[in-house]
Design a protein around this motif. Structure first.
Motif, PDB file in Angstrom:
ATOM      1  N   ASP A 185       0.848  -1.190   0.000  1.00 44.10           N
ATOM      2  CA  ASP A 185       0.000   0.000   0.000  1.00 44.10           C
ATOM      3  C   ASP A 185       0.885   1.242   0.000  1.00 44.10           C
ATOM      4  OD1 ASP A 185      -2.079   1.730   0.309  1.00 44.10           O
ATOM      5  OD2 ASP A 185      -2.277   1.434   2.466  1.00 44.10           O
ATOM      6  N   PRO A 186       1.639   1.415  -1.071  1.00 45.46           N
ATOM      7  CA  PRO A 186       2.664   2.465  -1.054  1.00 45.46           C
ATOM      8  C   PRO A 186       2.093   3.869  -1.173  1.00 45.46           C
ATOM      9  CG  PRO A 186       2.606   1.376  -3.198  1.00 45.46           C
ATOM     10  CD  PRO A 186       1.606   0.667  -2.334  1.00 45.46           C
ATOM     11  N   GLU A 187       2.752   4.788  -0.463  1.00 44.79           N
ATOM     12  CA  GLU A 187       2.450   6.202  -0.700  1.00 44.79           C
ATOM     13  C   GLU A 187       3.098   6.574  -2.016  1.00 44.79           C
ATOM     14  OE1 GLU A 187       1.993   9.292   2.013  1.00 44.79           O
ATOM     15  OE2 GLU A 187       2.940   8.116   3.609  1.00 44.79           O
ATOM     16  N   ARG A 188       2.476   7.469  -2.755  1.00 46.39           N
ATOM     17  CA  ARG A 188       2.994   7.819  -4.079  1.00 46.39           C
ATOM     18  C   ARG A 188       3.304   9.303  -4.215  1.00 46.39           C
ATOM     19  NH1 ARG A 188       2.814   3.485  -7.209  1.00 46.39           N
ATOM     20  NH2 ARG A 188       1.544   1.766  -6.469  1.00 46.39           N
ATOM     21  N   PRO A 189       4.274   9.663  -5.029  1.00 47.11           N
ATOM     22  CA  PRO A 189       5.090   8.794  -5.870  1.00 47.11           C
ATOM     23  C   PRO A 189       5.980   7.839  -5.070  1.00 47.11           C
ATOM     24  CG  PRO A 189       5.377  11.118  -6.489  1.00 47.11           C
ATOM     25  CD  PRO A 189       4.602  11.095  -5.220  1.00 47.11           C
ATOM     26  N   PHE A 190       6.031   6.595  -5.569  1.00 46.93           N
ATOM     27  CA  PHE A 190       6.815   5.527  -4.956  1.00 46.93           C
ATOM     28  C   PHE A 190       8.025   5.285  -5.863  1.00 46.93           C
ATOM     29  CE2 PHE A 190       6.606   0.602  -4.080  1.00 46.93           C
ATOM     30  CZ  PHE A 190       7.835   0.669  -3.422  1.00 46.93           C
ATOM     31  N   THR A 191       9.216   5.422  -5.278  1.00 46.69           N
ATOM     32  CA  THR A 191      10.450   5.300  -6.047  1.00 46.69           C
ATOM     33  C   THR A 191      11.309   4.169  -5.497  1.00 46.69           C
ATOM     34  OG1 THR A 191      10.473   7.652  -6.574  1.00 46.69           O
ATOM     35  CG2 THR A 191      12.592   6.511  -6.684  1.00 46.69           C
ATOM     36  N   ALA A 192      11.819   3.345  -6.374  1.00 47.56           N
ATOM     37  CA  ALA A 192      12.789   2.319  -5.955  1.00 47.56           C
ATOM     38  C   ALA A 192      14.118   2.622  -6.630  1.00 47.56           C
ATOM     39  CB  ALA A 192      12.301   0.930  -6.350  1.00 47.56           C
ATOM     40  N   ILE A 193      15.186   2.487  -5.851  1.00 48.50           N
ATOM     41  CA  ILE A 193      16.535   2.703  -6.386  1.00 48.50           C
ATOM     42  C   ILE A 193      17.281   1.388  -6.280  1.00 48.50           C
ATOM     43  CG2 ILE A 193      18.649   4.073  -6.168  1.00 48.50           C
ATOM     44  CD1 ILE A 193      16.898   5.891  -4.232  1.00 48.50           C
ATOM     45  N   ILE A 194      17.714   0.875  -7.414  1.00 49.72           N
ATOM     46  CA  ILE A 194      18.438  -0.399  -7.399  1.00 49.72           C
ATOM     47  C   ILE A 194      19.836  -0.184  -7.972  1.00 49.72           C
ATOM     48  CG2 ILE A 194      18.467  -2.801  -8.194  1.00 49.72           C
ATOM     49  CD1 ILE A 194      16.157  -2.253  -6.290  1.00 49.72           C
ATOM     50  N   GLY A 195      20.828  -0.510  -7.155  1.00 49.33           N
ATOM     51  CA  GLY A 195      22.215  -0.385  -7.595  1.00 49.33           C
ATOM     52  C   GLY A 195      22.986  -1.622  -7.187  1.00 49.33           C
ATOM     53  N   GLY A 196      24.295  -1.467  -7.052  1.00 50.51           N
ATOM     54  CA  GLY A 196      25.129  -2.615  -6.688  1.00 50.51           C
ATOM     55  C   GLY A 196      25.734  -3.256  -7.912  1.00 50.51           C
ATOM     56  N   ALA A 197      26.280  -4.434  -7.700  1.00 50.16           N
ATOM     57  CA  ALA A 197      27.143  -4.995  -8.728  1.00 50.16           C
ATOM     58  C   ALA A 197      26.458  -6.008  -9.651  1.00 50.16           C
ATOM     59  CB  ALA A 197      28.358  -5.636  -8.073  1.00 50.16           C
ATOM     60  N   LYS A 198      25.627  -6.874  -9.104  1.00 47.24           N
ATOM     61  CA  LYS A 198      25.212  -8.038  -9.888  1.00 47.24           C
ATOM     62  C   LYS A 198      23.803  -7.936 -10.451  1.00 47.24           C
ATOM     63  CE  LYS A 198      28.167 -11.046  -7.200  1.00 47.24           C
ATOM     64  NZ  LYS A 198      28.057 -11.106  -5.753  1.00 47.24           N
ATOM     65  N   VAL A 199      23.709  -7.840 -11.753  1.00 46.99           N
ATOM     66  CA  VAL A 199      22.391  -7.806 -12.386  1.00 46.99           C
ATOM     67  C   VAL A 199      21.617  -9.069 -12.056  1.00 46.99           C
ATOM     68  CG1 VAL A 199      21.127  -7.593 -14.555  1.00 46.99           C
ATOM     69  CG2 VAL A 199      23.366  -6.552 -14.336  1.00 46.99           C
ATOM     70  N   LYS A 200      22.312 -10.206 -12.157  1.00 44.90           N
ATOM     71  CA  LYS A 200      21.541 -11.455 -12.060  1.00 44.90           C
ATOM     72  C   LYS A 200      20.900 -11.639 -10.690  1.00 44.90           C
ATOM     73  CE  LYS A 200      25.082 -15.050 -11.279  1.00 44.90           C
ATOM     74  NZ  LYS A 200      26.042 -14.116 -10.684  1.00 44.90           N
ATOM     75  N   ASP A 201      21.516 -11.073  -9.640  1.00 41.21           N
ATOM     76  CA  ASP A 201      20.904 -11.167  -8.313  1.00 41.21           C
ATOM     77  C   ASP A 201      19.697 -10.238  -8.173  1.00 41.21           C
ATOM     78  OD1 ASP A 201      22.901 -12.858  -7.706  1.00 41.21           O
ATOM     79  OD2 ASP A 201      23.863 -11.628  -6.178  1.00 41.21           O
ATOM     80  N   LYS A 202      19.638  -9.208  -9.017  1.00 45.73           N
ATOM     81  CA  LYS A 202      18.608  -8.190  -8.800  1.00 45.73           C
ATOM     82  C   LYS A 202      17.571  -8.127  -9.907  1.00 45.73           C
ATOM     83  CE  LYS A 202      21.534  -5.926  -5.562  1.00 45.73           C
ATOM     84  NZ  LYS A 202      22.064  -4.741  -4.927  1.00 45.73           N
ATOM     85  N   GLU A 211       6.115  -3.584 -11.343  1.00 42.55           N
ATOM     86  CA  GLU A 211       4.666  -3.725 -11.159  1.00 42.55           C
ATOM     87  C   GLU A 211       4.137  -2.755 -10.105  1.00 42.55           C
ATOM     88  OE1 GLU A 211       2.975  -6.022 -12.867  1.00 42.55           O
ATOM     89  OE2 GLU A 211       4.683  -7.114 -13.709  1.00 42.55           O
ATOM     90  N   LYS A 212       5.053  -2.173  -9.315  1.00 36.54           N
ATOM     91  CA  LYS A 212       4.606  -1.446  -8.118  1.00 36.54           C
ATOM     92  C   LYS A 212       4.924   0.043  -8.129  1.00 36.54           C
ATOM     93  CE  LYS A 212       4.036  -5.347  -5.560  1.00 36.54           C
ATOM     94  NZ  LYS A 212       2.848  -5.668  -4.801  1.00 36.54           N
ATOM     95  N   VAL A 213       6.082   0.400  -8.708  1.00 36.59           N
ATOM     96  CA  VAL A 213       6.601   1.755  -8.481  1.00 36.59           C
ATOM     97  C   VAL A 213       6.153   2.748  -9.546  1.00 36.59           C
ATOM     98  CG1 VAL A 213       8.657   0.872  -7.316  1.00 36.59           C
ATOM     99  CG2 VAL A 213       8.734   1.313  -9.768  1.00 36.59           C
ATOM    100  N   ASP A 214       6.331   4.032  -9.206  1.00 35.10           N
ATOM    101  CA  ASP A 214       6.141   5.106 -10.182  1.00 35.10           C
ATOM    102  C   ASP A 214       7.467   5.441 -10.850  1.00 35.10           C
ATOM    103  OD1 ASP A 214       3.332   5.683  -9.400  1.00 35.10           O
ATOM    104  OD2 ASP A 214       4.295   6.107  -7.476  1.00 35.10           O
ATOM    105  N   ASN A 215       8.549   5.360 -10.066  1.00 33.10           N
ATOM    106  CA  ASN A 215       9.880   5.658 -10.601  1.00 33.10           C
ATOM    107  C   ASN A 215      10.830   4.520 -10.253  1.00 33.10           C
ATOM    108  OD1 ASN A 215       9.109   8.468 -11.198  1.00 33.10           O
ATOM    109  ND2 ASN A 215       9.164   8.727  -8.978  1.00 33.10           N
ATOM    110  N   LEU A 216      11.582   4.070 -11.236  1.00 32.25           N
ATOM    111  CA  LEU A 216      12.628   3.090 -10.954  1.00 32.25           C
ATOM    112  C   LEU A 216      13.964   3.695 -11.371  1.00 32.25           C
ATOM    113  CD1 LEU A 216      13.088   0.213  -9.855  1.00 32.25           C
ATOM    114  CD2 LEU A 216      13.231  -0.531 -12.202  1.00 32.25           C
ATOM    115  N   ILE A 217      14.864   3.777 -10.399  1.00 30.31           N
ATOM    116  CA  ILE A 217      16.186   4.367 -10.631  1.00 30.31           C
ATOM    117  C   ILE A 217      17.221   3.255 -10.632  1.00 30.31           C
ATOM    118  CG2 ILE A 217      17.985   5.757  -9.521  1.00 30.31           C
ATOM    119  CD1 ILE A 217      15.821   7.665  -8.545  1.00 30.31           C
ATOM    120  N   MET A 380      11.326  -8.209  -1.320  1.00 27.28           N
ATOM    121  CA  MET A 380      10.903  -7.276  -2.372  1.00 27.28           C
ATOM    122  C   MET A 380      10.649  -7.974  -3.699  1.00 27.28           C
ATOM    123  SD  MET A 380      12.975  -3.759  -1.891  1.00 27.28           S
ATOM    124  CE  MET A 380      14.375  -4.004  -0.851  1.00 27.28           C
ATOM    125  N   GLU A 381      11.263  -9.146  -3.874  1.00 18.40           N
ATOM    126  CA  GLU A 381      10.993  -9.929  -5.080  1.00 18.40           C
ATOM    127  C   GLU A 381       9.620 -10.587  -5.020  1.00 18.40           C
ATOM    128  OE1 GLU A 381      14.218 -12.779  -5.529  1.00 18.40           O
ATOM    129  OE2 GLU A 381      15.614 -11.117  -5.290  1.00 18.40           O
TER     130      GLU A 381
END
Ligand SMILES: Nc1ncnc2c1ncn2[C@@H]1O[C@H](COP(=O)(O)OP(=O)(O)O)[C@@H](O)[C@H]1O
Ligand SMILES: O=C(OP(=O)(O)O)[C@H](O)COP(=O)(O)O
Length: 394
Positions: A185-202, A211-217, A380-381
């Motif tokens: 039940d996210p408050e909006r705008p809902f932003t997720a920031i995904i960084g780090g090293a491994k694409v395959k893990d994330k 499916e959930k966010v307004d902004n994906l960084i 989160m997955e």
């Protein structure tokens, strides 16, 4: 929010309570260097003591793979816990066996015992029912407060719940409530920031968040696979060739869903992976063939900071660059500062992002810093966590 029973839902007075905590803390020269996870477990431990329970604590430390490793004993963690509680903690050198049984049998209400590293037994990670039963026989009730290890189906995180009434501790509750509410039940705008090293893990978490966010960084080492997917060359940057098509499909999915998908527009590039490398700032479509991207550039940092400041809910997992080296720390620092300044609700998903907000002195300004790296990612997955599934429903 979540449907599992907690320590508040049961009577613990005079009971022997087996509490799984996550005291998997960073250590150096036999000393605990970051006691965050120990402090996070205090509310549950203190509550049980105050209620007159006999508190039997257990945890893993590191990955000893079924062998006794002297440097992975929980002795220092026990000492730190005793300091924080201002109360003795009896640390044992074993986690099962006759001696443990005898000590537990002699406990008085309000006493605290800390068992040895449970991963000294191979059966722990195998979730061996015989070992789980041995742990269960020490107690009347099982409490799981180890959110950081909730994605593991091990004897003390899952198997033991087959044999005892099983409830969550306060830290587990809080983590599930905060992360659960953020996603459900996210408050909006809902932003997720995904960084780090491994694409395959994330990959899975990026897919789920779309499916959930307004902004994906996107930032960090994994962003170059997306940069490549946009059609730009990335020099010697981290690249997962076999994920380029998937990255393309995510950019398309974001478009279809009306999600703003933010990728770096510039980068700090270096001629080697070293703090002494020659560096320069370039636009993202001008990464030289013999250079690697090790941080987001200043233009990107400014755009990301703006998005963060204009969001109501922001979750962050993974640094924007190699923040351990000063030359490549600015992007992560800019994001950390924007997280500190925004009026939105800020959630840090454990791991290196938690280390980064500590390093930049803004951890206190975050609404919630999760004690779980892998656990919060799996949550989160959208995966069910075995350590939670095993607990009794309300
Ligand atoms: N551009 C980059 N190139 C190489 N490594 C990077 C880059 N950006 C970040 N990293 C490294 O990624 C590591 C963290 O990645 P990861 O384990 O995926 O994050 P987390 O622990 O937050 O989940 C850090 O050690 C950081 O130095
Ligand atoms: O530190 C932990 O994981 P995390 O670094 O992903 O948060 C947990 O204690 C789980 O440890 P494990 O990954 O050895 O099972």
């Amino acid at each position: 929010m979540n449907e599992k029973k907690s320590v508040k839902d049961i009577d613990v007075k005079g009971k022997r309570v087996f509490v799984r905590v996550d005291f998997n803390v960073p250590m150096e020269d036999g000393k605990v260097t970051d006691d965050t996870r120990i402090r996070a477990a205090l509310p549950t431990i203190q509550y049980l003591v105050d209620e007159g329970a006999k508190v039997i604590l257990s945890s893993h430390l590191g990955r000893p793979k079924g062998e006794v490793k002297e440097e992975l004993r929980l002795t220092a963690a026990g000492e730190r816990l005793a300091e924080l509680l201002g109360k003795p903690v009896k640390k044992l050198d074993e986690s099962v066996g006759e001696n443990v049984k005898a000590v537990v049998a002699a406990m008085e209400d309000g006493d605290i015992v800390l068992l040895e590293n449970v991963r000294f037994h191979a059966g722990e990670e195998k979730n061996d029912p015989a070992l789980a039963k041995q742990f269960a026989e020490l107690a009347d009730v099982y409490v799981n407060d180890a959110f950081g290890a909730a994605h593991r189906a091990h004897a003390t995180t899952a198997g033991i719940a087959e044999f005892l009434p099983a409830v969550s501790g306060f830290l587990m509750q809080k983590e599930l409530d905060v992360l659960g509410k953020a996603l459900a039940d996210p408050e909006r705008p809902f932003t997720a920031i995904i960084g780090g090293a491994k694409v395959k893990d994330k990959i899975d978490v990026i897919n789920h968040l779309l499916e959930k966010v307004d902004n994906l960084i996107i930032g960090g080492g994994l962003s170059y696979t997306f940069t490549k997917a946009q059609g730009h060359e990335v020099g010697t940057s981290l690249l997962e060739e076999d994920k380029i098509d998937l990255a393309k499909s995510f950019i398309k999915k974001a478009e279809d869903k009306g999600v703003n998908f933010y990728m770096p527009v510039d980068a700090v590039v270096a001629d080697e992976f070293s703090k002494d490398a020659n560096t320069k700032v370039v636009d993202i479509d001008k990464i030289p063939a013999d250079y690697m991207g090790l941080d987001i550039g200043p233009k990107t940092a400014e755009i990301y900071a703006d998005v963060i400041k204009n969001s109501k809910l922001i979750i962050w997992n993974g640094p924007m660059g190699v923040f351990e080296m000063d030359a490549f720390a600015n992007g992560t620092k800019a994001v950390a500062n924007a997280m500190a300044e925004t009026e939105g609700y800020t959630v840090i998903g454990g791991g290196d992002s938690a280390a980064a907000v500590e390093k930049f002195g803004v951890a206190e300004k975050m609404s919630h810093v999760s004690t779980g790296g892998g656990a919060s990612l799996e949550f989160m997955e959208g995966k069910e966590l075995p350590g939670v599934v095993a607990l009794n429903d309300k």
